[in-house]
Design an enzyme around this catalytic site. Structure first.
Site, mmCIF file in Angstrom:
data_model
loop_
_atom_site.group_PDB
_atom_site.id
_atom_site.type_symbol
_atom_site.label_atom_id
_atom_site.label_comp_id
_atom_site.label_asym_id
_atom_site.label_seq_id
_atom_site.Cartn_x
_atom_site.Cartn_y
_atom_site.Cartn_z
ATOM 1 N N SER A 170 0.815 -1.225 0.000
ATOM 2 C CA SER A 170 0.000 0.000 0.000
ATOM 3 C C SER A 170 0.845 1.270 0.000
ATOM 4 O O SER A 170 0.313 2.362 -0.163
ATOM 5 C CB SER A 170 -0.950 0.013 1.196
ATOM 6 O OG SER A 170 -0.223 0.147 2.402
ATOM 7 N N LYS A 223 2.379 4.387 7.402
ATOM 8 C CA LYS A 223 1.562 5.362 6.685
ATOM 9 C C LYS A 223 2.294 6.689 6.544
ATOM 10 O O LYS A 223 3.160 7.039 7.342
ATOM 11 C CB LYS A 223 0.233 5.622 7.415
ATOM 12 C CG LYS A 223 -0.708 4.442 7.418
ATOM 13 C CD LYS A 223 -1.183 4.105 6.032
ATOM 14 C CE LYS A 223 -2.087 2.887 6.008
ATOM 15 N NZ LYS A 223 -2.352 2.427 4.670
#
Length: 125
Positions: A48, A85
């Protein structure tokens, strides 16, 4: 453990004329880890974060002593799962940038910052 390092820089273009190759040693621990008591390594699972050049299998060097800043990469405990992230700052608040949504990082949220990624180690393909 010290690993030999060639002092000659490697060209990404056309080769330069041969020069003397002087060999020295480098300690990757001291090169990659600025604050050993606050540093840990963690391996990435999933893809991701490929827009940030982080792919599955990469090893991340993470420093827990660093503070959040705009556009940093962090290890976050989110819903009892560790995730890597990108963090953004808007209007003096920090958010997890997660595809189409932004998740506020605050003392009252279920988001706990574990540390800031300082290096990404991945194998050449």
């Amino acid at each position: 453990m010290k690993i030999p390092v060639i002092l000659q820089k490697v060209s990404a273009g056309f080769p330069s004329p041969a020069t003397d190759y002087v060999q020295d040693e480098i300690d990757l621990n001291s090169e990659l880890i600025k604050n050993p008591p606050a540093t840990f390594l963690i391996r990435v699972q999933g893809n991701s974060m490929t827009e940030h050049k982080i792919t599955s299998g990469d090893l991340l060097v993470v420093d827990r002593s660093l503070n959040l800043k705009n556009d940093c990469i962090a290890i976050i405990n989110f819903n009892n799962e560790l995730v890597v992230k990108n963090i953004i700052k808007e209007n003096n608040n920090f958010y997890i940038k997660n595809k189409a949504e932004k998740i506020l990082i605050s003392e009252n949220s279920d988001v706990n910052v574990w540390g800031i990624v300082t290096y990404i180690i991945h194998a050449a393909h």
